[in-house]
Design a protein around this motif. Sequence first.
Motif, PDB file in Angstrom:
ATOM      1  N   PHE A 240      42.183 -39.312 -54.966  1.00 31.08           N
ATOM      2  CA  PHE A 240      41.597 -40.622 -54.656  1.00 31.08           C
ATOM      3  C   PHE A 240      41.955 -41.624 -55.746  1.00 31.08           C
ATOM      4  CE2 PHE A 240      37.676 -43.383 -54.906  1.00 31.08           C
ATOM      5  CZ  PHE A 240      38.009 -44.182 -53.822  1.00 31.08           C
ATOM      6  N   LYS A 241      42.489 -42.770 -55.344  1.00 34.43           N
ATOM      7  CA  LYS A 241      42.992 -43.744 -56.322  1.00 34.43           C
ATOM      8  C   LYS A 241      41.885 -44.652 -56.875  1.00 34.43           C
ATOM      9  CE  LYS A 241      44.316 -47.028 -52.668  1.00 34.43           C
ATOM     10  NZ  LYS A 241      45.443 -47.700 -51.991  1.00 34.43           N
ATOM     11  N   GLY A 242      40.684 -44.579 -56.269  1.00 33.68           N
ATOM     12  CA  GLY A 242      39.585 -45.403 -56.747  1.00 33.68           C
ATOM     13  C   GLY A 242      38.686 -44.671 -57.718  1.00 33.68           C
ATOM     14  N   GLU A 243      37.445 -45.122 -57.817  1.00 34.35           N
ATOM     15  CA  GLU A 243      36.480 -44.571 -58.769  1.00 34.35           C
ATOM     16  C   GLU A 243      35.415 -43.775 -58.022  1.00 34.35           C
ATOM     17  OE1 GLU A 243      33.731 -46.214 -62.522  1.00 34.35           O
ATOM     18  OE2 GLU A 243      34.780 -47.610 -61.188  1.00 34.35           O
ATOM     19  N   ILE A 244      35.056 -42.603 -58.556  1.00 30.80           N
ATOM     20  CA  ILE A 244      33.992 -41.774 -57.997  1.00 30.80           C
ATOM     21  C   ILE A 244      32.809 -41.792 -58.973  1.00 30.80           C
ATOM     22  CG2 ILE A 244      33.320 -39.478 -57.197  1.00 30.80           C
ATOM     23  CD1 ILE A 244      36.276 -38.934 -56.605  1.00 30.80           C
ATOM     24  N   VAL A 245      31.637 -42.135 -58.473  1.00 36.03           N
ATOM     25  CA  VAL A 245      30.465 -42.314 -59.330  1.00 36.03           C
ATOM     26  C   VAL A 245      29.294 -41.538 -58.747  1.00 36.03           C
ATOM     27  CG1 VAL A 245      28.803 -43.984 -60.243  1.00 36.03           C
ATOM     28  CG2 VAL A 245      31.218 -44.621 -60.025  1.00 36.03           C
ATOM     29  N   HIS A 246      28.561 -40.822 -59.594  1.00 34.79           N
ATOM     30  CA  HIS A 246      27.276 -40.242 -59.170  1.00 34.79           C
ATOM     31  C   HIS A 246      26.167 -41.165 -59.663  1.00 34.79           C
ATOM     32  CE1 HIS A 246      23.834 -37.594 -58.698  1.00 34.79           C
ATOM     33  NE2 HIS A 246      24.592 -36.794 -57.958  1.00 34.79           N
ATOM     34  N   PRO A 247      25.171 -41.474 -58.818  1.00 33.90           N
ATOM     35  CA  PRO A 247      24.117 -42.408 -59.228  1.00 33.90           C
ATOM     36  C   PRO A 247      23.409 -42.015 -60.512  1.00 33.90           C
ATOM     37  CG  PRO A 247      23.975 -41.960 -56.879  1.00 33.90           C
ATOM     38  CD  PRO A 247      25.003 -41.011 -57.435  1.00 33.90           C
TER      39      PRO A 247
ATOM     40  N   THR B  33      29.432 -48.442 -46.730  1.00 30.67           N
ATOM     41  CA  THR B  33      29.230 -47.484 -45.646  1.00 30.67           C
ATOM     42  C   THR B  33      28.463 -46.291 -46.173  1.00 30.67           C
ATOM     43  OG1 THR B  33      31.314 -48.126 -44.599  1.00 30.67           O
ATOM     44  CG2 THR B  33      30.362 -46.012 -43.941  1.00 30.67           C
ATOM     45  N   MET B  34      27.365 -45.949 -45.513  1.00 32.89           N
ATOM     46  CA  MET B  34      26.637 -44.730 -45.852  1.00 32.89           C
ATOM     47  C   MET B  34      27.183 -43.606 -44.977  1.00 32.89           C
ATOM     48  SD  MET B  34      22.540 -43.860 -45.955  1.00 32.89           S
ATOM     49  CE  MET B  34      22.321 -43.320 -44.258  1.00 32.89           C
TER      50      MET B  34
ATOM     51  N   VAL C  41      31.862 -46.553 -50.297  1.00 33.23           N
ATOM     52  CA  VAL C  41      31.282 -45.515 -49.456  1.00 33.23           C
ATOM     53  C   VAL C  41      30.228 -44.777 -50.277  1.00 33.23           C
ATOM     54  CG1 VAL C  41      31.676 -43.346 -48.231  1.00 33.23           C
ATOM     55  CG2 VAL C  41      33.326 -45.211 -48.012  1.00 33.23           C
ATOM     56  N   VAL C  42      29.014 -44.699 -49.744  1.00 33.92           N
ATOM     57  CA  VAL C  42      27.942 -43.928 -50.373  1.00 33.92           C
ATOM     58  C   VAL C  42      27.768 -42.647 -49.563  1.00 33.92           C
ATOM     59  CG1 VAL C  42      25.503 -43.863 -50.980  1.00 33.92           C
ATOM     60  CG2 VAL C  42      26.780 -46.009 -51.192  1.00 33.92           C
ATOM     61  N   ILE C  43      28.017 -41.504 -50.187  1.00 38.20           N
ATOM     62  CA  ILE C  43      27.866 -40.217 -49.510  1.00 38.20           C
ATOM     63  C   ILE C  43      26.439 -39.721 -49.718  1.00 38.20           C
ATOM     64  CG2 ILE C  43      28.718 -37.853 -49.305  1.00 38.20           C
ATOM     65  CD1 ILE C  43      31.317 -38.769 -50.639  1.00 38.20           C
ATOM     66  N   GLY C  44      25.725 -39.493 -48.607  1.00 38.24           N
ATOM     67  CA  GLY C  44      24.347 -39.033 -48.701  1.00 38.24           C
ATOM     68  C   GLY C  44      23.456 -39.852 -47.791  1.00 38.24           C
ATOM     69  N   SER C  45      22.265 -39.329 -47.531  1.00 41.66           N
ATOM     70  CA  SER C  45      21.362 -40.022 -46.612  1.00 41.66           C
ATOM     71  C   SER C  45      19.908 -39.960 -47.064  1.00 41.66           C
ATOM     72  CB  SER C  45      21.475 -39.406 -45.206  1.00 41.66           C
ATOM     73  OG  SER C  45      21.123 -38.035 -45.223  1.00 41.66           O
TER      74      SER C  45
ATOM     75  N   ILE D  33      35.562 -47.642 -54.104  1.00 45.35           N
ATOM     76  CA  ILE D  33      34.610 -46.876 -54.923  1.00 45.35           C
ATOM     77  C   ILE D  33      33.837 -45.937 -54.001  1.00 45.35           C
ATOM     78  CG2 ILE D  33      32.552 -47.008 -56.384  1.00 45.35           C
ATOM     79  CD1 ILE D  33      33.541 -49.763 -57.308  1.00 45.35           C
ATOM     80  N   ILE D  34      33.684 -44.678 -54.418  1.00 47.49           N
ATOM     81  CA  ILE D  34      32.900 -43.699 -53.676  1.00 47.49           C
ATOM     82  C   ILE D  34      31.717 -43.273 -54.551  1.00 47.49           C
ATOM     83  CG2 ILE D  34      32.864 -41.384 -52.663  1.00 47.49           C
ATOM     84  CD1 ILE D  34      35.838 -41.765 -52.005  1.00 47.49           C
ATOM     85  N   ILE D  35      30.512 -43.408 -54.005  1.00 43.69           N
ATOM     86  CA  ILE D  35      29.299 -43.043 -54.730  1.00 43.69           C
ATOM     87  C   ILE D  35      28.731 -41.771 -54.098  1.00 43.69           C
ATOM     88  CG2 ILE D  35      26.981 -43.771 -55.395  1.00 43.69           C
ATOM     89  CD1 ILE D  35      27.958 -46.674 -55.110  1.00 43.69           C
TER      90      ILE D  35
END
Length: 500
Positions: free
Chosen positions: A157-164, A202-203, A179-183, A336-338
């Motif tokens: 993935f060329k962007g940034e991956i962040v955990h809250p 996007t969630m 994109v926020v992964i999780g619900s 960015i993917i969170i």
Amino acid sequence: MSEQILDVLIVGAGISGVGAARHMKTRCPGKKVAVFEALDGFGGTWKVHTYPGIRSDSDLYTFGYRDKPWTGPPIATADEILTYMGEFIEENGLAPLIHYNHKITKAEWSSAEKLYTVTYETPDGEHTVKARFLWMCQGYYDLDKGYTPDWDGMDSFKGEIVHPQNWPDNIDLSGKKVVVIGSGATAATLVPNIAKSCDHVTMLQRSPTYFSTGRNANDLADELRRLEIDEEWIHTIIRKKALTDQRDFTAAARSDPDAVKKMLFDNIKAVMGEDCDMTPFTPNYRPWRQRIAFVPDGDFFHAVREGKASVVTDHIDRFVPEGIKLKSGEVLEADIIITATGFNLKFLGNIPFVVDGEPIDFNDRLTWRGMMIEDVPNMLYVFGYFRASWTLRVDLLGDFMVRLLEHMDQTGAAEVRPQVPANERALERMSWMDAVDFNPGYLQRGEHLMPKRIDHLEWQHTQDYWHEKDALPEVDLDEASLVYEDASGQLVGKASANAA
């Protein structure tokens, strides 16, 4: 610190540890008490989490302390909670008890001494202190690192991956596709708060979660304030009403889940419109098998309705340079993917416990009423509620701890440990929580860390505040499952009489 013997060492200065310190200082003034906190300040999760919009998912009338009125909106920000805790520390004179940057690395019990030797690290090196009793209040998850699954292709993935949980101070979301992964509650908090600045958010969820939504206000509290009722009265009244409402809601989720589901969905439709597609918000399980996240003022649903955010239900196939490829074949583009994918469970901070030279594997032991561990002396731990506010149990266990210490002083006991009666030792040892009743992912992932239970009320954690608020004050401190010894190792109390 290392030159004195502490009567009680409280581990952690989050919401639980600060509450525990107040019980000790005000109700056991003759005890030598200290609080060790690994971080450089109080607050625990409210200090560590700094992602946009971080807030409680319980109302502060019940999440707040029993003896300190809450005067703000029911759902509070982390800053508001930290301010409240700071006032509580100051009002009760707790600051001198709390020692920051004190990270415990081992706890070793000696039956000969009737003491714990606690090893801890500070910025100036390793130290030890002796304590008669440990009160473990450090929460139930790893504050250092959140849980992120190991998906294929993450390195591409060329962007940034962040955990809250590890939110960077310098992140720039403006104009970005996120994109926020999780619900869960974290995702539902993040989405509306970052939707204000990013291009679109996007969630992405594997499966829907139940959400409860409504005004972030309490009409009864506001009316009582208009009538100039004393804030302590307001706090007591609203706390009791909130707890009664929660009890009734929890009972209804079991007895009439369809009615509860309809109520939750009607509240969502009040924001989204009657004709909205409810598929993304319809879980495949009954309400309260996982925690229900409250969405104050419907902010998450407003963001979706206004087109600033969207919800996608699918499974991740792999990460790709431009975003996430889903099992359906669709690619969600992202800058960015969170990963709001939860946390890693810890039990007692993963601190190694040793009793008379024997390392303790808590997964091999039973829990005694969700607060002590089979054959582990002089240790009480705080584990709160999932279907009610965590802090409610802090106050209940504070009452219990005070009563237990007074009982030990009166009987001359230097040690207390839960011990399974002989007629119960052959019973099947089951996992800590009944997965049919409550099954969030973090508990299932961390089940191997947790103590076991058997089919006896004293050897399990009921997770039922409405039962425990009446039952715990009535626990017989001389019941057969509690064994006491004096400083010489002689049995005292009923155990002594039975042995005779």
